[in-house]
Design a protein around this motif. Structure first.
Motif, PDB file in Angstrom:
ATOM      1  N   SER A  11      36.607  16.105  36.862  1.00 18.70           N
ATOM      2  CA  SER A  11      37.169  15.579  38.102  1.00 18.70           C
ATOM      3  C   SER A  11      38.382  14.711  37.776  1.00 18.70           C
ATOM      4  O   SER A  11      38.582  14.316  36.626  1.00 18.70           O
ATOM      5  CB  SER A  11      36.122  14.778  38.881  1.00 18.70           C
ATOM      6  N   GLY A  12      39.189  14.437  38.812  1.00 23.04           N
ATOM      7  CA  GLY A  12      40.410  13.655  38.591  1.00 23.04           C
ATOM      8  C   GLY A  12      40.646  12.649  39.686  1.00 23.04           C
ATOM      9  O   GLY A  12      40.088  12.736  40.779  1.00 23.04           O
ATOM     10  N   ILE A  13      41.481  11.673  39.366  1.00 26.06           N
ATOM     11  CA  ILE A  13      41.903  10.679  40.365  1.00 26.06           C
ATOM     12  C   ILE A  13      43.375  10.369  40.127  1.00 26.06           C
ATOM     13  O   ILE A  13      43.825  10.281  38.977  1.00 26.06           O
ATOM     14  CB  ILE A  13      41.026   9.408  40.306  1.00 26.06           C
ATOM     15  N   GLN A  14      44.104  10.188  41.227  1.00 25.76           N
ATOM     16  CA  GLN A  14      45.545   9.911  41.108  1.00 25.76           C
ATOM     17  C   GLN A  14      45.795   8.423  40.845  1.00 25.76           C
ATOM     18  O   GLN A  14      45.192   7.598  41.513  1.00 25.76           O
ATOM     19  CB  GLN A  14      46.239  10.219  42.425  1.00 25.76           C
ATOM     20  N   CYS A  43      39.925  12.891  34.410  1.00 25.05           N
ATOM     21  CA  CYS A  43      41.371  12.948  34.199  1.00 25.05           C
ATOM     22  C   CYS A  43      42.108  12.051  35.189  1.00 25.05           C
ATOM     23  O   CYS A  43      41.806  12.075  36.397  1.00 25.05           O
ATOM     24  CB  CYS A  43      41.795  14.411  34.397  1.00 25.05           C
ATOM     25  N   ILE A  44      43.055  11.292  34.685  1.00 29.41           N
ATOM     26  CA  ILE A  44      43.951  10.536  35.566  1.00 29.41           C
ATOM     27  C   ILE A  44      45.123  11.468  35.864  1.00 29.41           C
ATOM     28  O   ILE A  44      45.920  11.785  34.968  1.00 29.41           O
ATOM     29  CB  ILE A  44      44.401   9.229  34.896  1.00 29.41           C
ATOM     30  N   LEU A  82      37.964  10.830  28.709  1.00 27.42           N
ATOM     31  CA  LEU A  82      38.839  10.232  29.730  1.00 27.42           C
ATOM     32  C   LEU A  82      40.272  10.351  29.222  1.00 27.42           C
ATOM     33  O   LEU A  82      40.586   9.886  28.126  1.00 27.42           O
ATOM     34  CB  LEU A  82      38.468   8.759  29.945  1.00 27.42           C
ATOM     35  N   PHE A  83      41.140  11.004  29.998  1.00 24.98           N
ATOM     36  CA  PHE A  83      42.508  11.245  29.512  1.00 24.98           C
ATOM     37  C   PHE A  83      43.494  11.341  30.668  1.00 24.98           C
ATOM     38  O   PHE A  83      43.103  11.361  31.840  1.00 24.98           O
ATOM     39  CB  PHE A  83      42.551  12.528  28.658  1.00 24.98           C
ATOM     40  N   VAL A  84      44.783  11.418  30.309  1.00 22.06           N
ATOM     41  CA  VAL A  84      45.861  11.467  31.301  1.00 22.06           C
ATOM     42  C   VAL A  84      46.402  12.898  31.356  1.00 22.06           C
ATOM     43  O   VAL A  84      46.756  13.490  30.328  1.00 22.06           O
ATOM     44  CB  VAL A  84      46.979  10.475  30.927  1.00 22.06           C
ATOM     45  N   ASP A 137      43.841  22.145  36.682  1.00 19.40           N
ATOM     46  CA  ASP A 137      43.163  21.008  36.031  1.00 19.40           C
ATOM     47  C   ASP A 137      41.701  21.346  35.766  1.00 19.40           C
ATOM     48  O   ASP A 137      41.159  21.073  34.701  1.00 19.40           O
ATOM     49  CB  ASP A 137      43.171  19.765  36.944  1.00 19.40           C
ATOM     50  N   ILE A 138      41.073  21.921  36.788  1.00 18.53           N
ATOM     51  CA  ILE A 138      39.625  22.170  36.734  1.00 18.53           C
ATOM     52  C   ILE A 138      39.303  23.308  35.772  1.00 18.53           C
ATOM     53  O   ILE A 138      38.478  23.168  34.866  1.00 18.53           O
ATOM     54  CB  ILE A 138      39.099  22.500  38.154  1.00 18.53           C
TER      55      ILE A 138
END
Ligand code: AQP
Length: 328
Positions: A11-14, A43-44, A82-84, A137-138
């Motif tokens: 999952s990601g967040i902006q 992911c950021i 956890l990564f960018v 991304d997914i």
């Protein structure tokens, strides 16, 4: 599927602003619990945040602070990656391939695009194609499950559709993921405008509870939360969105049922006071952990995370290149 036989979660967040209660209750809380049952990659998504106009450096600065928030919330780098996003180049390469199988009409139906482009003087192409990058991304991580809030349901369904189309055209190459949307807290509403979801880019910060708010700010925002005039405490999201939102927040913070909680209240005032208190109790340990984190440690966690993410992403991208068979 991850190699250790656990399902893979992504999952990601902006880094588009401060983390708020909607992000936390709708998604991030589940990121933390999912770490126990899935090989989790978080992911950021900084490239997504560039889809609306930004100042140079704005998104870079927000990224480190958001990473510290995620660690404070309970993302454990020993358990999760956890990564960018921009640190792994394959995201944009795969996004192109997925855009090539996504129909213009499909993207035009996305409600998030309609909401975010409304009343804007500049609408970027990236805002329009955002769901294709999100799909990349997914699937770049062979993800099985995607813990998200309800607002992302349509995007995950779009992801499934275009990945199935890609597989049909180029052979079975990519894993088709499923969303995991919580039963409670999946859509937290703006406290001042309960018709809308709570959002980082809300018109007024009074309607949004940020992770960085103090207990006094939380109490004040709760006290001023918009309800309605009939005075009855009842869980009825359609007809009583403001009151139902407070009940949802209280229920999610106390692991209770919002309809059952409603029976304990005859007035809005005590409901607001108890909701603020329950929320502060949930956030207190997060604030304590956040105060102990320093930038250097956080940056190192992101660096290690990017290495781990690349190790998963590169072979998947290679599979896509093999499937498409461009000249090499
Ligand atoms: N109000 C909400 N209720 C429940 N879940 C929510 N999420 C966002 N708002 C709510 C979930 O939070 C995760 C991260 O979202 P994001 O920040 O990447 O993007 P967003 O959905 O666009 O969030 P915002 O706050 O509205 O950001 P801006 O204003 O920048 O567009 C997602 O899983 C989302 O479902």
């Amino acid at each position: 599927m991850a190699t250790n036989d656990l399902p893979r979660a992504f999952s990601g967040i902006q880094p588009s602003g401060e983390v708020h209660l909607g992000n936390y209750l709708g998604a991030l809380r589940n990121w933390v619990s999912t770490q126990e049952t899935a090989d989790s990659i978080y992911c950021i998504v900084d490239l997504h945040a560039l889809s609306v106009p930004r100042e140079p450096g704005e998104i870079g600065r927000n990224t480190l602070s958001l990473a510290a928030d995620l660690l404070a919330i309970g993302i454990d780098p020993e358990k999760s990656t956890l990564f960018v996003q921009s640190n792994v180049r394959e995201h944009t390469e795969l996004a192109w391939h997925l855009q090539c199988v996504a129909a213009f009409g499909e993207l035009r139906r996305m409600t998030q695009f309609k909401d975010k482009s409304e009343d804007q003087s500049f609408i970027s192409t990236a805002l329009f194609t955002y769901p294709a990058l999100q799909a990349a991304d997914i699937v770049l991580y062979d993800s099985d499950i995607v813990p998200v809030g309800d607002d992302q349901r349509q995007h995950i369904e779009f992801t499934r559709d275009i990945v199935e189309r890609f597989n049909k055209r180029f052979g079975d190459t990519l894993v088709v993921p499923q969303h995991r949307i919580p039963t409670a807290g999946a859509r937290i509403r703006d406290l001042q405008n309960p018709e809308k979801k709570m959002s980082k880019s809300a018109e007024s910060p009074q309607g949004v509870i940020f992770l960085s708010d103090t207990p006094a700010q939380i109490e004040k925002k709760m006290k001023r939360a918009v309800t309605d005039n009939d005075g009855e405490v009842r869980f009825d999201p359609e007809n009583k969105p403001g009151v139902s939102n407070l009940l949802t927040i209280l229920a999610t913070c106390t692991d209770a049922d919002p309809a059952v909680l409603a029976e304990q209240y005859t007035q809005y005032g005590p409901l607001k006071t108890d909701t603020a208190a329950a929320l502060i109790a949930v956030l207190e340990p997060i604030w304590e952990r956040r105060a102990q984190l320093d930038d250097q440690t956080t940056a190192e966690i992101l660096r290690v995370g990017a290495d781990k993410a690349r190790a998963v992403a590169e072979p998947v991208m290679e599979r896509v290149r093999d499937a498409v068979q461009l000249h090499r």
